[in-house]
Design a protein around this motif. Structure first.
Motif, mmCIF file in Angstrom:
data_model
loop_
_atom_site.group_PDB
_atom_site.id
_atom_site.type_symbol
_atom_site.label_atom_id
_atom_site.label_comp_id
_atom_site.label_asym_id
_atom_site.label_seq_id
_atom_site.Cartn_x
_atom_site.Cartn_y
_atom_site.Cartn_z
ATOM 1 N N LEU A 1 4.366 10.124 -6.974
ATOM 2 C CA LEU A 1 5.432 10.460 -7.922
ATOM 3 C C LEU A 1 4.868 10.725 -9.313
ATOM 4 O O LEU A 1 5.306 11.639 -10.011
ATOM 5 N N LYS A 2 3.890 9.928 -9.677
ATOM 6 C CA LYS A 2 3.275 10.079 -10.995
ATOM 7 C C LYS A 2 2.522 11.406 -11.111
ATOM 8 O O LYS A 2 2.588 12.075 -12.142
ATOM 9 N N ILE B 1 0.842 -1.202 0.000
ATOM 10 C CA ILE B 1 0.000 0.000 0.000
ATOM 11 C C ILE B 1 0.873 1.247 0.000
ATOM 12 O O ILE B 1 0.639 2.186 -0.768
ATOM 13 N N LYS B 2 1.926 1.258 0.854
ATOM 14 C CA LYS B 2 2.858 2.400 0.885
ATOM 15 C C LYS B 2 3.499 2.603 -0.480
ATOM 16 O O LYS B 2 3.578 3.728 -0.976
ATOM 17 N N LEU B 3 3.963 1.520 -1.076
ATOM 18 C CA LEU B 3 4.629 1.620 -2.377
ATOM 19 C C LEU B 3 3.659 2.131 -3.431
ATOM 20 O O LEU B 3 4.008 3.004 -4.234
ATOM 21 N N SER B 4 2.455 1.626 -3.424
ATOM 22 C CA SER B 4 1.441 2.079 -4.380
ATOM 23 C C SER B 4 1.172 3.571 -4.206
ATOM 24 O O SER B 4 1.066 4.314 -5.201
ATOM 25 N N ASN B 5 1.051 4.016 -2.960
ATOM 26 C CA ASN B 5 0.812 5.440 -2.696
ATOM 27 C C ASN B 5 1.987 6.299 -3.163
ATOM 28 O O ASN B 5 1.790 7.360 -3.755
ATOM 29 N N GLU C 1 12.227 11.963 1.799
ATOM 30 C CA GLU C 1 11.349 11.442 2.859
ATOM 31 C C GLU C 1 10.383 10.386 2.301
ATOM 32 O O GLU C 1 10.092 9.382 2.951
ATOM 33 N N LEU C 2 9.921 10.613 1.095
ATOM 34 C CA LEU C 2 8.993 9.693 0.451
ATOM 35 C C LEU C 2 9.645 8.328 0.203
ATOM 36 O O LEU C 2 9.020 7.279 0.370
#
Length: 186
Positions: A97-98, A88-92, A111-112
């Motif tokens: 970024l997109k 979920i974190k990676l998807s967010n 930080e991201l």
């Protein structure tokens, strides 16, 4: 890495020797006045067909050497704990970024990415997203990873090996292969 480079150079030397031998045989066939032009073409085609089998063996050998070297390089890379929260974190992060990645500050971007630092493969993916999206901070956040550089160079080398070794042996040029080997870092 040195062993890998030497093994691939040896394969390239074998290929070049095969190419030169084939050129010599082809030239000899072409000079022979006993044969008709059609028969000469058939003899040359047979000679090239015999070379094709050796070319395929050399490609196969190069692929195995390259895969073994890549696996050795990647052996020490870590994979972080992946669970639903990680996904979920990676998807967010990817969505952020997109949509607004190009307008974020370097500190915000750092930080991201921070929660993914321990996962080599996720960091590699994020680096690609940054590069493709033309997002600033690639060097500051990701730095230079010689292993990534060498893995990419190996992939590029295999692409070029396949192209050169699969073409008509008379038209093959191994100079690009040697250049790719030279840019690989220790």
């Amino acid at each position: 890495m040195t062993k890998f480079v030497e093994e691939i150079r040896k394969i390239i030397r074998e290929f070049n020797a095969l190419r030169e031998a084939t050129k010599g045989k082809t030239a000899s066939i072409m000079k022979d006045e006993r044969y008709s032009d059609d028969f000469k073409r058939n003899l040359i085609a047979q000679e090239k067909q015999a070379c094709k089998a050796i070319q395929e063996q050399l490609i196969s050998k190069a692929k195995k050497i390259t895969e073994d070297a890549k696996n050795e390089l990647l052996k020490g890379k870590t994979v972080g704990t992946r669970d639903q929260a990680f996904d979920i974190k990676l998807s967010n992060v990817l969505q952020l970024l997109k949509t607004i990645g190009d307008s974020m500050t370097l500190d915000e971007l750092t930080e991201l990415v921070e929660p993914f630092r321990q996962d080599y493969y996720t960091m590699n993916l994020l680096r690609k997203v940054f590069v493709k999206g033309n997002i600033k901070g690639v060097m500051e956040i990701f730095g230079v990873d010689r292993i990534d550089h060498n893995v990419s160079a190996m992939d590029e080398l295999m692409k070029h090996l396949s192209q050169e070794f699969n073409r008509d042996i008379d038209k093959a040029d191994t100079m690009r292969l040697l250049i790719t080997l030279e840019v690989m870092k220790e």
